[in-house]
Design a protein around this motif. Structure first.
Motif, PDB file in Angstrom:
ATOM      1  N   ASP A 127       0.913  -1.203  -0.021  1.00  0.00           N
ATOM      2  CA  ASP A 127      -0.229  -0.055   0.014  1.00  0.00           C
ATOM      3  C   ASP A 127       0.839   1.259   0.079  1.00  0.00           C
ATOM      4  OD1 ASP A 127      -2.338  -1.276  -0.120  1.00  0.00           O
ATOM      5  OD2 ASP A 127      -3.258  -0.350   1.493  1.00  0.00           O
TER       6      ASP A 127
ATOM      7  N   ASN B 224       3.641   2.037  -3.727  1.00  0.00           N
ATOM      8  CA  ASN B 224       2.852   0.899  -4.653  1.00  0.00           C
ATOM      9  C   ASN B 224       3.742   1.036  -6.167  1.00  0.00           C
ATOM     10  OD1 ASN B 224       0.677  -0.075  -6.701  1.00  0.00           O
ATOM     11  ND2 ASN B 224       0.749  -1.349  -4.865  1.00  0.00           N
TER      12      ASN B 224
ATOM     13  N   MET C   7      -1.511   3.750  -1.486  1.00  0.00           N
ATOM     14  CA  MET C   7      -2.865   3.339  -1.928  1.00  0.00           C
ATOM     15  C   MET C   7      -4.018   3.722  -1.143  1.00  0.00           C
ATOM     16  SD  MET C   7      -2.313   1.600  -4.945  1.00  0.00           S
ATOM     17  CE  MET C   7      -3.677   0.311  -5.081  1.00  0.00           C
TER      18      MET C   7
ATOM     19  N   GLN D 186      -5.521   4.777  -6.122  1.00  0.00           N
ATOM     20  CA  GLN D 186      -6.172   3.857  -6.642  1.00  0.00           C
ATOM     21  C   GLN D 186      -6.902   3.719  -7.989  1.00  0.00           C
ATOM     22  OE1 GLN D 186      -9.228   3.247  -3.415  1.00  0.00           O
ATOM     23  NE2 GLN D 186      -7.852   3.388  -1.761  1.00  0.00           N
ATOM     24  N   ARG D 187      -7.777   4.920  -8.335  1.00  0.00           N
ATOM     25  CA  ARG D 187      -7.957   4.954  -9.699  1.00  0.00           C
ATOM     26  C   ARG D 187      -6.945   4.940 -10.795  1.00  0.00           C
ATOM     27  NH1 ARG D 187      -9.290  10.896 -11.491  1.00  0.00           N
ATOM     28  NH2 ARG D 187      -6.972  10.656 -11.707  1.00  0.00           N
TER      29      ARG D 187
ATOM     30  N   ARG E 182      -5.826   1.397 -11.005  1.00  0.00           N
ATOM     31  CA  ARG E 182      -6.511   0.474 -12.126  1.00  0.00           C
ATOM     32  C   ARG E 182      -6.523   0.759 -13.336  1.00  0.00           C
ATOM     33  NH1 ARG E 182     -10.594  -2.296  -8.956  1.00  0.00           N
ATOM     34  NH2 ARG E 182     -10.907  -1.493  -6.795  1.00  0.00           N
TER      35      ARG E 182
ATOM     36  N   PHE F 123      -5.246  -2.173   0.657  1.00  0.00           N
ATOM     37  CA  PHE F 123      -6.317  -1.892  -0.579  1.00  0.00           C
ATOM     38  C   PHE F 123      -5.623  -2.878  -1.709  1.00  0.00           C
ATOM     39  CE2 PHE F 123      -6.934  -0.204  -4.709  1.00  0.00           C
ATOM     40  CZ  PHE F 123      -8.291  -0.101  -4.544  1.00  0.00           C
ATOM     41  N   ALA F 124      -4.303  -2.966  -1.702  1.00  0.00           N
ATOM     42  CA  ALA F 124      -3.703  -3.821  -2.802  1.00  0.00           C
ATOM     43  C   ALA F 124      -4.132  -5.223  -2.713  1.00  0.00           C
ATOM     44  CB  ALA F 124      -2.262  -3.391  -2.650  1.00  0.00           C
TER      45      ALA F 124
ATOM     46  N   LEU G 208      -7.714  -5.605  -3.622  1.00  0.00           N
ATOM     47  CA  LEU G 208      -7.713  -5.620  -5.095  1.00  0.00           C
ATOM     48  C   LEU G 208      -7.206  -6.734  -5.853  1.00  0.00           C
ATOM     49  CD1 LEU G 208      -7.022  -2.344  -7.445  1.00  0.00           C
ATOM     50  CD2 LEU G 208      -5.900  -4.579  -8.021  1.00  0.00           C
TER      51      LEU G 208
END
Length: 780
Positions: free
Chosen positions: A407, A410, A429, A435-436, A439, A465-466, A469
C-alpha cells in the motif's frame, strides 16, 4: 563468399529507432537484406561473408540507439531463402503480433537540444521537440499499439515537413510518434488567475520566478511548482502555501556546471544526471549555498537536470537554480490535467505555464542516491519504468503472474516469459486518486502485453487496499491467489533482480523496515531470514516493542521513545531514569506525556501491538536526541534527519552494546545513549554511535548466521536500507567477511520493490506444485 544469415535481436528493440539503425548500419557496410519487427523483437536477414557478419553483429551491440537495450543476439544460417536482395530495406512487420510494450519517457537528447538552441532551425525555442531517441512515451499513451493515433498526440496532425521526417528511415524521427514542430504541434502559454498572459511565456515565467513568485509548470508527467532556489522568502512561501513545512524539495539546475556550484559531484553522479532517465540525484551540498529551507535537517540535496525542452528553455532564461517540486495539494498525487491544476493549485501558484498536450499517465521524477560509488534507486519512475527486467531463464516456464505490491510506494508487476515488467511508482494506495490510477494503468499494461494472469500475488496484510484489489482481480480472472509475506517479498525481489534461478540455494537476508505483516499475525520489521524463492525461516529478529496508540506511533516518535524505555526498564522507567541520569531534556519532555496510561496500555496489550520494527527504533533514538520529537511530517523523516546528524560526525568510532539472542534486545543500547546524554555528549556523536552499533550488529550477527546456515550470499533490503551510512557500512563489513552481498539496484529497497518479489515467489511456487506454498518454512 557471402552466406545468408538470420539474426534475432531480443530486448528493448521496438519503438526505439532500432530498425533504422540496422538499416543505416547495413547500408554503410554495403550489405544486402532486410529488417523487420515481429512478435519476438527484431529480425534481420542479410548476405555477408563471416568476417563481415561478425563485424555487423558486434556493431549491433556497440552502436545501438541510446534507448535500446539488447538482451540477446542470436545468429544462425538462413537456409532456403528465396529472396534476391538488391540492397538493404526495412519491411513490414510479421511473425506474430508486434507488441512494442510501453516504453519509458526519455530526457531531451543532445541533437534535439542543439536544434532548439539554433536560431536558424525550424524548431528553435520549441518546447515540444523530440525524436526517436527522446521525448514522451508512457506519459502520452492511451492504448496499444504505440501509434500516434493511440496517444495524446493524435489531435496534432503532422505537417508536411514532419511527415517527411517520420517516413524517412534515414531520419532520426523515423516513426517517432510524438514528432511535432511549431507549425503542427502542441503550443505553450502562460496564464494567471485572470487568464492568458501576453508575451513570450518562457521569458515571462522566468521573470516571475526571479521576482519570487511561484509558477506551476506542466512537465512531461505532471505539474510541478517552481520558485527561486536561492530565495529563502520564496521557498518559505511555497512551503506555507503547499502546507509542506519540512519535507525536502528537489532542485533543478541548468547544467553540470551549475550543479557543481551547489553540490559535490563525482563522475558517477554526473553520469546519472546525464542519463536518459534524468532522475533527481541526492548529493552532498558544497560551494554556493541555496536557501536553507530546501532540505532542513538533511545532509543531501536532490539535484536534477532539465528533462524536457520546456525545462531547458526555462533554465536558460534564468541565472540560477530553481526548486521544482510536485504540483499537488498536500497528500494528493501529482496533478496532470490543466483544469485540475487551475483549481487544485489556486492559492499555491501565482502563474501557470501550460500546454495543450494531454498527460495521460502520471509519471513522477525518479530518485537515485550513490552508495559506495554505485547508484541505488529510491524511486523508480520517469525514464526507468516500465522497462522490463530480464530474469533467470528458469522463470520462463512460469505461468503469467500479476503481483499487486503493497500500500505504500506501490508498484505492480507483470511476470511472464522470463521477464518482469514493474510499473512506475504509483504512490500510496490509501488515496482514492492513486487507486483510480492503479486500476487504469494496470488495464493499459495488461492490454499492452496481452496479459492474462494465471496467478495473482498479494501481500499478507489483510487490510491493504492492494491485497483486496488482488483478490478482486483473481476472482474476476479465475486466477489462483497467493499471499506472500512482506519481508520474504523484499528478499525475493533482490534475488530476482540479480538473476538468481528459481531453485537457487537459500540466502541469509537482513531486512529492516517500518513494518510488515508476519505469518504469525505480528508486526515484523527487523528480520534475519534464511530464504529462497520457495520459503523462509526466521532466524532472529529485533525485540518486539509495543506501538502505543497503534498507527499514531508511526507518526509520533515520542511514543516509540517512551515505549522503548518502558520496555527496557519497566513501567516506572521515566521517573527512575530521571533520578539516576539527572534532568535530561528528553526525559523531562517524556515525563509530560501520559506515561502511566501508556505503560498500562503496553502491559495490557490495549492498542499497543508489539512490533519488531527497525524504523520505530530509529524514531525512538531520534526523539531522544530532540529530532522530530512530537511528530513527523513524512515517512522516514526522523530516520533521515538522524542519518544526516550522524554523517556530520564521520570521525566517531564509539558504539553501544545490545542483547544477543533470537530476539535482539536494546536495554544496553539505551543505557549507553542515556549515559552519553547525561555526559552532555553532542547529539551528532550519539547519532553516529547508534549507526555504528547497528552496523556492528548487522555484520556480527549476519556473519554468524550465514556461517551457521551455510549461506554464501547475504541480501540487504527493506526501507531502512536506504540509509546510505548504514548500508555502506554493513555491506562493506559483510563483504570483507567473504560473503557475496546482494542489494537492490534497479528497484528500490523500500516497498516499491515488493511487487517483483511477490511475483517471483508466486512464479516459483507455480512451477513447483508439490510445495506447501510460497511461505512454507524453508529447510536450512
Amino acid at each position: 563468399m557471402a552466406e545468408t544469415w538470420q539474426i534475432r535481436v531480443r530486448g528493448l528493440v521496438q519503438g526505439v529507432g532500432f530498425r533504422p539503425f540496422v538499416w543505416k548500419l547495413a547500408r554503410g557496410m554495403g550489405l544486402r537484406g532486410d529488417v523487420r519487427n515481429d512478435g519476438e523483437g527484431v529480425l534481420v536477414r542479410l548476405e555477408a561473408p563471416r568476417p563481415m557478419l561478425e563485424a555487423f553483429r558486434d556493431a549491433l551491440r556497440a552502436e545501438a540507439p541510446p534507448l535500446a537495450r539488447i538482451d540477446a543476439v542470436e545468429v544462425r544460417p538462413l537456409v532456403g531463402a528465396e529472396e534476391e536482395w538488391r540492397d538493404f530495406s526495412i519491411i513490414g512487420s510479421g511473425g506474430g503480433a508486434v507488441r512494442t510494450g510501453i516504453l519509458p519517457d526519455a530526457a531531451t537528447c543532445a541533437d534535439c537540444l542543439d536544434e532548439i538552441s539554433d536560431p536558424a532551425n525550424r524548431r528553435a525555442g520549441y518546447a515540444f521537440t523530440n525524436c526517436t531517441n527522446c521525448g514522451p512515451r508512457l506519459s502520452i499513451i492511451r492504448a496499444i499499439p504505440y501509434d500516434r493515433v493511440n496517444t495524446s498526440m493524435a489531435e496534432f496532425e503532422m505537417c508536411g515537413a514532419c511527415r517527411e521526417e517520420y517516413e524517412n528511415p534515414a531520419d532520426r524521427r523515423f516513426h517517432a510518434q510524438p514528432n511535432a514542430c511549431p507549425e503542427c504541434g502542441p503550443r505553450l502559454w502562460l496564464e494567471d488567475e485572470s487568464g492568458p498572459c501576453a508575451g513570450d511565456p518562457i521569458a515571462a515565467a522566468a521573470a516571475a520566478i526571479r521576482a519570487g513568485r511561484i509558477v506551476a509548470v506542466k512537465g512531461i508527467g505532471g505539474f510541478q511548482l517552481a520558485v527561486d532556489a536561492t530565495s529563502e522568502e520564496a521557498v518559505a512561501r511555497l512551503r506555507r502555501r503547499k502546507r509542506r513545512p519540512g519535507k525536502p524539495l528537489a532542485v533543478m539546475v541548468r547544467d553540470l556546471e551549475m550543479a557543481r556550484r551547489h553540490a559535490r559531484l563525482g563522475p558517477e553522479a554526473e553520469e546519472i544526471l546525464k542519463a536518459p532517465s534524468a532522475p533527481i540525484v541526492l548529493l552532498p551540498p558544497a560551494g554556493e549555498p541555496l536557501a536553507e529551507g530546501i532540505a532542513p535537517g538533511q545532509g543531501r540535496l536532490g539535484i536534477m537536470l532539465p528533462n524536457t525542452p520546456l525545462h531547458h528553455l526555462l533554465m536558460r532564461a534564468l541565472e540560477g537554480p530553481i526548486v521544482l517540486t510536485s504540483g499537488n495539494v498536500s497528500g494528493e498525487p501529482q496533478i496532470i490535467a490543466n483544469d485540475a491544476a487551475r483549481a487544485g493549485l489556486a492559492g499555491i501558484a501565482d502563474l501557470w505555464l501550460m500546454h495543450d498536450r494531454e498527460i495521460v499517465n502520471r509519471v513522477d521524477d525518479g530518485v537515485v542516491q550513490i552508495v559506495a560509488g554505485r547508484p541505488q534507486i529510491l524511486r523508480r519512475a520517469r525514464g526507468e519504468a516500465p522497462a522490463p527486467l530480464l530474469l533467470h531463464p528458469g522463470f520462463s516456464a512460469a505461468p503469467p503472474v500479476l503481483a499487486v505490491g503493497g500500500d505504500l510506494k506501490n508498484t505492480y508487476c507483470l511476470l511472464d516469459g522470463g521477464q518482469a515488467i514493474v510499473s512506475q511508482h504509483m504512490g500510496d494506495m490509501e488515496n482514492p486518486l492513486v487507486q483510480r490510477d492503479f486500476r487504469r494503468n494496470l488495464a493499459l499494461f495488461r492490454a499492452a502485453h496481452d496479459f492474462t494472469p494465471a496467478v495473482i500475488a498479494t501481500d499478507m496484510h489483510p487490510g491493504y487496499f492492494a491485497t483486496r484489489l488482488g483478490a478482486e482481480e483473481a476472482g474476476a480472472a479465475g486466477a489462483d491467489l497467493v499471499a506472500v509475506q512482506h519481508h520474504h517479498a523484499h528478499v525475493a525481489s533482490v534475488m530476482a533482480e540479480h538473476g538468481l534461478a528459481p531453485d537457487a540455494p537459500p540466502v541469509l537476508a537482513i531486512v529492516l523496515d517500518g513494518l510488515g505483516h508476519g505469518p504469525d499475525g505480528a508486526i515484523w520489521g527487523g528480520e534475519f531470514l534464511l530464504a529462497d524463492f520457495h520459503g523462509f525461516r526466521r532466524l532472529c529478529h529485533f525485540a518486539p516493542v509495543p506501538l502505543p496508540g497503534g498507527d499514531k506511533a508511526n507518526r509520533q516518535p515520542w511514543r516509540n521513545a517512551l515505549a522503548h524505555l518502558i520496555f527496557a526498564f519497566g513501567p516506572d522507567a521515566i521517573a527512575a531514569l530521571g533520578e539516576s541520569h539527572g534532568d535530561l531534556p528528553a526525559l523531562k519532555r517524556l515525563g509530560e506525556k501520559p506515561v502511566a496510561m501508556i505503560a498500562q496500555m503496553m502491559q495490557r496489550g490495549l492498542n499497543a501491538p508489539p512490533a519488531a520494527s527497525a524504523g520505530r527504533l530509529f524514531d525512538a533514538v531520534a526523539a531522544m536526541l530532540g529530532i522530530a520529537f512530537e511528530a513527523v511530517e513524512y515517512e522516514g523523516e526522523a530516520a533521515m534527519r538522524l542519518q544526516a546528524l550522524a554523517e556530520s560526525c564521520p570521525g566517531e568510532s564509539g558504539s553501544y552494546a545490545w542483547e544477543e539472542g533470537e530476539s535482539i534486545g536494546w536495554a544496553p543500547l539505551w543505557e549507553g545513549v542515556l549515559a552519553d546524554l547525561a555526559d552532555a555528549l553532542p547529539p551528532a556523536r550519539i547519532a553516529a554511535r547508534f549507526h555504528n552499533t547497528l552496523i556492528r550488529l548487522l555484520i556480527e550477527t549476519g556473519t554468524a548466521l550465514a556461517r551457521r546456515s551455510g549461506a554464501e550470499r547475504i541480501v540487504l533490503s527493506g526501507g531502512v536500507m536506504q540509509n546510505a551510512l548504514l548500508l555502506e557500512g554493513a555491506a562493506s563489513g559483510l563483504a570483507a567477511a567473504g560473503f557475496e552481498i546482494l542489494q537492490p539496484r534497479s528497484l528500490p529497497a523500500n516497498d516499491g520493490g515488493l511487487s517483483l518479489g511477490q511475483a517471483a515467489i508466486a512464479a516459483a511456487a507455480a512451477m513447483r506444485p508439490e510445495a506447501a506454498g510460497p511461505d512454507r518454512q524453508a529447510k536450512a
